[in-house]
Design a protein around this motif. Structure first.
Motif, mmCIF file in Angstrom:
data_model
loop_
_atom_site.group_PDB
_atom_site.id
_atom_site.type_symbol
_atom_site.label_atom_id
_atom_site.label_comp_id
_atom_site.label_asym_id
_atom_site.label_seq_id
_atom_site.Cartn_x
_atom_site.Cartn_y
_atom_site.Cartn_z
ATOM 1 N N ASP A 160 98.846 90.561 45.732
ATOM 2 C CA ASP A 160 97.986 91.355 46.385
ATOM 3 C C ASP A 160 96.732 91.792 45.412
ATOM 4 O O ASP A 160 97.095 92.137 44.378
ATOM 5 C CB ASP A 160 98.729 92.624 47.158
ATOM 6 N N LEU A 161 95.660 92.049 45.969
ATOM 7 C CA LEU A 161 94.689 92.828 45.187
ATOM 8 C C LEU A 161 94.375 94.067 45.780
ATOM 9 O O LEU A 161 94.395 94.388 47.246
ATOM 10 C CB LEU A 161 93.242 91.998 45.194
ATOM 11 N N VAL A 162 94.504 95.193 44.979
ATOM 12 C CA VAL A 162 94.692 96.537 45.579
ATOM 13 C C VAL A 162 93.446 97.412 44.731
ATOM 14 O O VAL A 162 93.474 97.733 43.816
ATOM 15 C CB VAL A 162 96.204 97.246 45.309
ATOM 16 N N PHE A 163 92.660 98.036 45.944
ATOM 17 C CA PHE A 163 91.766 99.105 45.408
ATOM 18 C C PHE A 163 92.029 100.524 45.976
ATOM 19 O O PHE A 163 92.519 100.710 46.945
ATOM 20 C CB PHE A 163 90.395 98.622 45.960
ATOM 21 N N ASP A 164 92.288 101.371 44.934
ATOM 22 C CA ASP A 164 92.791 102.608 45.236
ATOM 23 C C ASP A 164 91.520 103.509 45.716
ATOM 24 O O ASP A 164 91.853 104.705 46.414
ATOM 25 C CB ASP A 164 93.288 103.356 44.037
ATOM 26 N N GLY A 165 90.546 103.081 45.568
ATOM 27 C CA GLY A 165 89.275 103.478 46.188
ATOM 28 C C GLY A 165 87.860 102.910 45.724
ATOM 29 O O GLY A 165 87.715 102.454 44.677
ATOM 30 N N LEU A 166 86.864 102.901 47.024
ATOM 31 C CA LEU A 166 85.729 102.114 46.638
ATOM 32 C C LEU A 166 84.936 102.994 47.464
ATOM 33 O O LEU A 166 84.981 103.349 48.457
ATOM 34 C CB LEU A 166 85.801 100.805 47.443
ATOM 35 N N ASP A 167 83.874 103.644 46.821
ATOM 36 C CA ASP A 167 82.985 104.403 47.138
ATOM 37 C C ASP A 167 81.518 103.896 47.250
ATOM 38 O O ASP A 167 80.855 103.693 46.430
ATOM 39 C CB ASP A 167 82.625 105.499 46.211
ATOM 40 N N ALA A 168 81.320 103.565 48.810
ATOM 41 C CA ALA A 168 82.143 103.566 49.825
ATOM 42 C C ALA A 168 82.036 102.170 50.638
ATOM 43 O O ALA A 168 82.705 101.503 51.004
ATOM 44 C CB ALA A 168 81.939 104.838 50.716
ATOM 45 N N ALA A 169 80.750 102.119 50.792
ATOM 46 C CA ALA A 169 80.460 100.593 51.753
ATOM 47 C C ALA A 169 80.201 99.530 50.801
ATOM 48 O O ALA A 169 79.712 99.760 49.587
ATOM 49 C CB ALA A 169 78.876 100.905 52.390
ATOM 50 N N ALA A 170 81.208 98.786 50.797
ATOM 51 C CA ALA A 170 81.287 97.684 49.822
ATOM 52 C C ALA A 170 82.028 96.420 50.408
ATOM 53 O O ALA A 170 82.371 96.352 51.215
ATOM 54 C CB ALA A 170 82.156 98.260 48.480
ATOM 55 N N GLN A 171 81.275 95.274 49.828
ATOM 56 C CA GLN A 171 81.809 93.804 49.990
ATOM 57 C C GLN A 171 82.327 93.349 48.800
ATOM 58 O O GLN A 171 81.835 93.326 47.823
ATOM 59 C CB GLN A 171 80.612 93.010 50.634
ATOM 60 N N VAL A 172 83.657 93.018 49.012
ATOM 61 C CA VAL A 172 84.565 92.493 47.884
ATOM 62 C C VAL A 172 84.672 90.918 48.078
ATOM 63 O O VAL A 172 84.884 90.327 49.481
ATOM 64 C CB VAL A 172 85.856 92.970 47.904
ATOM 65 N N TYR A 173 84.453 90.271 46.771
ATOM 66 C CA TYR A 173 84.313 88.686 46.874
ATOM 67 C C TYR A 173 85.579 88.012 45.666
ATOM 68 O O TYR A 173 85.550 88.560 44.729
ATOM 69 C CB TYR A 173 83.306 88.080 46.620
ATOM 70 N N VAL A 174 86.275 87.343 46.144
ATOM 71 C CA VAL A 174 87.302 86.756 45.101
ATOM 72 C C VAL A 174 86.883 85.305 44.922
ATOM 73 O O VAL A 174 86.906 84.581 46.081
ATOM 74 C CB VAL A 174 88.609 86.824 45.531
ATOM 75 N N ASN A 175 86.405 85.008 43.725
ATOM 76 C CA ASN A 175 86.046 83.338 43.527
ATOM 77 C C ASN A 175 85.180 83.105 44.644
ATOM 78 O O ASN A 175 85.153 81.892 45.202
ATOM 79 C CB ASN A 175 87.323 82.660 43.488
ATOM 80 N N GLY A 176 84.126 83.807 44.959
ATOM 81 C CA GLY A 176 82.916 83.489 45.947
ATOM 82 C C GLY A 176 83.493 83.769 47.423
ATOM 83 O O GLY A 176 82.578 83.685 48.275
ATOM 84 N N THR A 177 84.585 84.061 47.900
ATOM 85 C CA THR A 177 85.118 84.410 49.284
ATOM 86 C C THR A 177 85.062 85.963 49.314
ATOM 87 O O THR A 177 85.848 86.440 48.668
ATOM 88 C CB THR A 177 86.317 83.559 49.570
ATOM 89 N N GLN A 178 84.386 86.068 50.573
ATOM 90 C CA GLN A 178 84.564 87.588 50.742
ATOM 91 C C GLN A 178 85.780 87.806 51.499
ATOM 92 O O GLN A 178 86.279 87.192 52.300
ATOM 93 C CB GLN A 178 83.365 88.172 51.978
ATOM 94 N N VAL A 179 86.587 88.997 50.890
ATOM 95 C CA VAL A 179 87.827 89.309 51.174
ATOM 96 C C VAL A 179 87.918 90.816 51.885
ATOM 97 O O VAL A 179 88.982 90.948 52.463
ATOM 98 C CB VAL A 179 88.727 89.310 50.396
ATOM 99 N N LEU A 180 86.663 91.647 51.933
ATOM 100 C CA LEU A 180 86.893 92.886 52.343
ATOM 101 C C LEU A 180 85.603 93.248 52.556
ATOM 102 O O LEU A 180 84.514 93.019 51.865
ATOM 103 C CB LEU A 180 87.624 93.923 51.188
ATOM 104 N N ASP A 181 85.170 93.949 53.826
ATOM 105 C CA ASP A 181 84.042 94.946 53.976
ATOM 106 C C ASP A 181 84.596 96.293 54.119
ATOM 107 O O ASP A 181 85.012 96.719 55.121
ATOM 108 C CB ASP A 181 83.383 94.285 55.448
ATOM 109 N N ALA A 182 84.258 97.054 53.171
ATOM 110 C CA ALA A 182 84.921 98.523 52.940
ATOM 111 C C ALA A 182 83.791 99.594 53.554
ATOM 112 O O ALA A 182 82.817 99.364 53.241
ATOM 113 C CB ALA A 182 85.427 98.671 51.694
#
Length: 876
Positions: free
Chosen positions: A118-140
């Motif tokens: 698992d990839l765990v973020f305890d906090g992203l401030d605030a609007a964020a898009q997360v990419y792992v090896n080029g694939t988007q995995v989260l729109d926070a």
């Protein structure tokens, strides 16, 4: 400049070591992954995303995670100190830009051998898009949520790239708001559509720095068959005789199968283990372990007992092998918010372990505009200062962010109760279904994280959102719009949030808003709920107006002052310190007309101070004297009023504000005064209804014998009238113990009330319990004599003391040491005529330097054209 916290060493959010739970042939491989667990806190880079085409490797600079874009820009010398002079206005471009962060990390074969990564973020401030090896995995879109993402399918053995894109928070919020068909009708501010700390947008005590970043730790967690997802101690009923609790263990499993769960704790010095064999199913499993502790060591608020904490540990495994474990600390206590009908309306009081506790404290705002600059020392200094000032409660205000576990752990240790707001501050909130789902997930995360802390005694839905329905432009909106807005409000703050609290922490009460009467109708004769009292300051009414309120519990009231000169020097040049109305001084005053309001109130009671430094000093005395009027009145009104929480304890930057402790941790006059007016036993003389009445207020749970002495004196020390007698102070009560008709005082030689004062003293044996002074004339009409202070220094390093005396009454005697940091045992104190006070001084500076820099002034020195300088001598 404050240093960044090393979150990977001691973070406030769950950052447990990665533990793999193995089965079958992968046991050894997955077990080795424990040593390859990844805290992603090094090697980060950031850059600004430009509108034009951008080379993939252009513009990257080093970044600190956890952190934020402003701190990274400061560290890379791309922006100046945001707090210096008027730099704030030059840095507003940052919020309108987009930014991205990246890090490369290595994944081992052992880690990939685990069934779950698992990839765990305890906090992203605030609007964020997360990419792992080029694939988007989260729109926070929520800085207050924990984001756990299954990441194994996106990872591979070897080097991996994690990238986080932060669009402009302003533009991101506007884009979300545009999807709500009601937004154009409700006029709800677009910024609220992304869950973000409201104070980032500025407040009437704080600057506007709308930041972005990975503000809490990020890590990779690998596990195989099961993991302990959560562990909580539910206190079903607690008394001095026995405590019944349930240890709730939540296990996330990736498949079906048997497991062994054990809960360990110590009871009376003896270890106790409860073990159960359970059958796991795929997904979340919840198991309860009943616990009974006889003659438990109870947790009490400061001033009522000790703060023992029990440690509980849950373990899961197979046979003798421990696969995962988690430990929590909990203080055993019972909490009741008592709401009963009485002669004043409906009560509002906290009952802790059966004791009705008068709440004494202040509101707490974020410790910094940039949270990752807050250190353990900062938390400890401010919260210890609260405890040292006899506070037993802080209200954690809802316009900031949920604090770290470390913050609450210190409150647990110090016995400081926490009124915990959910993070909704003033703004009206959106009513979309997606928003409601979002805040429910947020509440789940935060209540789960914080529910084992005994210091949290109430969850409150929001700060001032309920009363904001009556603020412009809402009263002018169409009736159907206002109806829909109110329905959404009730769904969120009397539906979603209390439902989460009731399910996850039912032993702690929920309150819908502050201020609120829980929707109960109020009249001039029926008072209920908590109140924010702001006619003093915003309404510019006299401080004595506090005494016209009949609040059941006060969660905000306050008055501003300036920090001391040393703090002001950190953000100003000499030309900025010629007046409180220079552009830079006004830039560090965020309340509209705030400096003018301070000046107006000051001239009601005092002459114009002689210079800038004197104005700073008198502003602090003015603030302290004003809040003292309110605090003592609320305490005297016990049990009608059962809480005094003044606004505010701390600052998030150097500023003129309502705080009692400035940004650099220096006590203002108000903090010293609070230590006196929040004393466990308070003597409070007060002129009312044609009499001088001497109240004694006690927070003690048993009656206390004492001696009360009351004197009418002139400023030279001549005693005109005196009464001294033994009393038995009633427990948990406020009562008048002496009543002097004002005619009696006039007959004793006090015809000219501008030249006399009353001093009331309470003692037990040779120990002074409490002392208080009151004038018989308005402050403006009192003619204090110039105080010729006699100052003597004695002792050496580690035992340095200052003795101060005066032949006449000296008010608010203030010791300072120039540019030297020093802690004094008391300050801003009154000296009776002929009295000598000895003040202990703690400092790392040399004694000779302390003597050279020592300055001692009293109130009259701030106004006299030729002030009488204190005579400072060294002991022979």
């Amino acid at each position: 400049m404050r240093v960044a916290r090393a979150w990977h060493k001691a973070c406030g959010f769950l950052a447990a070591t990665v533990i793999c739970i193995a089965a079958g042939t992968t046991v050894e491989q997955c077990a080795r992954a424990q040593n390859a667990s990844l805290q992603l806190d090094h090697g980060w880079q950031f850059r600004q995303i430009l509108a034009t085409s951008q080379d993939a490797e252009a513009g990257w600079q080093s970044a600190t995670v956890p952190g934020d874009i402003h701190l990274d820009l400061i560290a890379n010398k791309r922006i100046p100190d945001p707090f210096y002079r008027d730099n704030e206005s030059r840095l507003q471009w940052i919020e309108n830009q987009s930014w991205e962060y990246r890090v490369t990390f290595n994944v081992t074969p052992a880690l990939m051998a685990c069934a779950n990564v698992d990839l765990v973020f305890d906090g992203l401030d605030a609007a964020a898009q997360v990419y792992v090896n080029g694939t988007q995995v989260l729109d926070a879109d929520n800085m207050f949520r924990v984001w756990r993402l299954p990441a194994k399918q996106h990872l591979h053995v070897g080097s991996n790239l994690l990238r986080v894109v932060f669009p402009s928070p302003i533009k991101a919020a506007e884009a979300v708001a545009a999807t709500d068909p009601w937004q154009s009708r409700t006029k709800v501010d677009a910024k609220t559509y992304i869950r973000k700390a409201a104070y980032e947008y500025g407040w009437d005590w704080g600057p506007r720095f709308v930041t972005s970043g990975i503000w809490r730790p990020v890590r990779i967690e690998a596990w195989d068959k099961a993991r302990i997802a959560d562990f909580a101690i539910h206190q079903r009923d607690v008394s001095r005789e026995v405590a019944h609790a349930d240890a709730e263990v939540e296990v996330e499993a990736s498949g079906d199968g048997p497991a062994s769960i054990a809960v360990h704790y110590t009871d009376g010095g003896k270890p106790v283990t409860i073990t159960r064999t359970v059958a796991l199913h795929t997904g979340l499993n919840v198991f309860d372990f009943p616990i009974e502790i006889r003659q438990p060591r109870l947790w009490y608020p400061a001033g009522y007992g000790d703060q023992p904490l029990y440690e509980f540990t849950a373990r899961i495994g197979a046979g003798s092998s421990i696969s995962d474990q988690r430990s929590v600390k909990a203080g055993l206590r019972s909490i009741v918010l008592r709401r009963q009908l009485d002669q004043w309306g409906r009560s509002f009081e906290f009952i802790v372990n059966g004791i009705p506790v008068f709440a004494k404290g202040a509101d707490v705002i974020p410790f910094d505009s940039f949270p990752n600059r807050v250190t353990t020392a900062d938390y400890r200094r401010i919260l210890q200062s609260a405890r040292d000032a006899n506070m037993n409660m802080i209200r954690h205000w809802g316009g900031g962010y949920y604090e770290t576990d470390e913050f609450y752990q210190i409150c647990d240790e110090l016995g400081i109760m926490v009124w915990q707001d959910f993070m909704f501050g003033n703004d009206w909130q959106p009513g979309t279904y997606a928003f409601k789902q979002n805040i429910e997930a947020e509440a789940e995360d935060q209540v789960r994280r914080l529910r084992n802390h005994p210091s949290i005694v109430l969850w409150c839905g929001n700060n001032e959102t309920e009363i904001a329905m009556g603020w412009a432009p809402r009263p002018a909106l169409p009736a159907d719009v206002r109806y829909q807005m109110w329905q959404d409000y009730l769904t969120e703050f009397s539906g979603i949030l209390p439902r989460v609290v009731a399910r996850l922490e039912p032993e702690v009460p929920y309150w819908p808003s502050s201020p609120s009467a829980d929707y109960e109708e109020l009249t001039s004769r029926f008072h209920s709920g908590d109140e924010h009292i702001w006619d003093v300051w915003h309404g510019r009414v006299p401080f004595s107006t506090y005494e016209t309120h009949h609040a059941r519990f006060v969660t905000e009231y306050g008055f501003q002052s300036f920090p001391e000169m040393r703090t002001i020097e950190t953000f100003t040049l000499p030309e900025d310190r010629t007046s409180i109305f220079t552009p830079v001084m006004l830039a560090h005053q965020k309340n509209n007309e705030g400096n003018s309001i301070i000046h107006d109130y000051l001239l009601r009671d005092y002459p114009e101070p002689k210079d800038f430094a004197s104005f700073l000093y008198v502003s602090q005395v003015l603030q302290a004297e004003g809040i003292k009027i309110g605090a003592e009145y609320f305490r005297r009104s016990r049990p009608e009023t059962m809480g005094s929480i003044f606004w505010q304890l701390n600052d998030c930057w150097p500023v003129a504000s309502w705080s009692s402790i400035d940004y650099d941790g220096r006590w203002k006059a108000l903090q010293y005064y609070a230590r006196r007016f929040y004393a466990p036993i308070l003597v409070s003389p007060h002129v009312e209804d044609g009499s001088l009445r001497v109240y004694i207020v006690s927070d003690k749970t048993t009656a206390q014998p004492a001696t009360v002495r009351v004197r009418l004196m002139d400023f030279d020390g001549k005693v005109l009238l005196e009464d001294k007698h033994e009393v038995t102070i009633e427990a948990l009560a406020s009562k008048v113990y002496l009543d002097w008709p004002l005619e009696k005082l006039a007959e004793s030689g006090a015809a000219d009330t501008s030249r006399v004062f009353i001093v009331a003293e309470l003692s037990a044996g040779s120990e002074e319990i409490s002392r208080n002074i009151v004038y018989l004339a308005p402050v403006k009409e009192v003619h204090l004599k110039a105080a010729h202070l006699i100052v003597t220094t004695i002792g050496d390093k580690g035992n340095f003391r200052v003795r101060v005396s005066s032949p006449v009454l000296a008010r608010s005697v203030y010791l300072s040491f120039g540019n030297i940091d020093a802690q004094v045992s008391d300050n801003y104190f009154d000296l009776l005529p002929g009295e000598t006070r000895e003040i202990s001084v703690a400092s790392s500076a040399a004694v000779d330097a302390l003597k050279t820099q020592l300055q001692v002034v009293s109130l009259t020195d701030a106004f006299a054209e030729d002030p009488h300088a204190a005579v400072v001598t060294a002991a022979q």
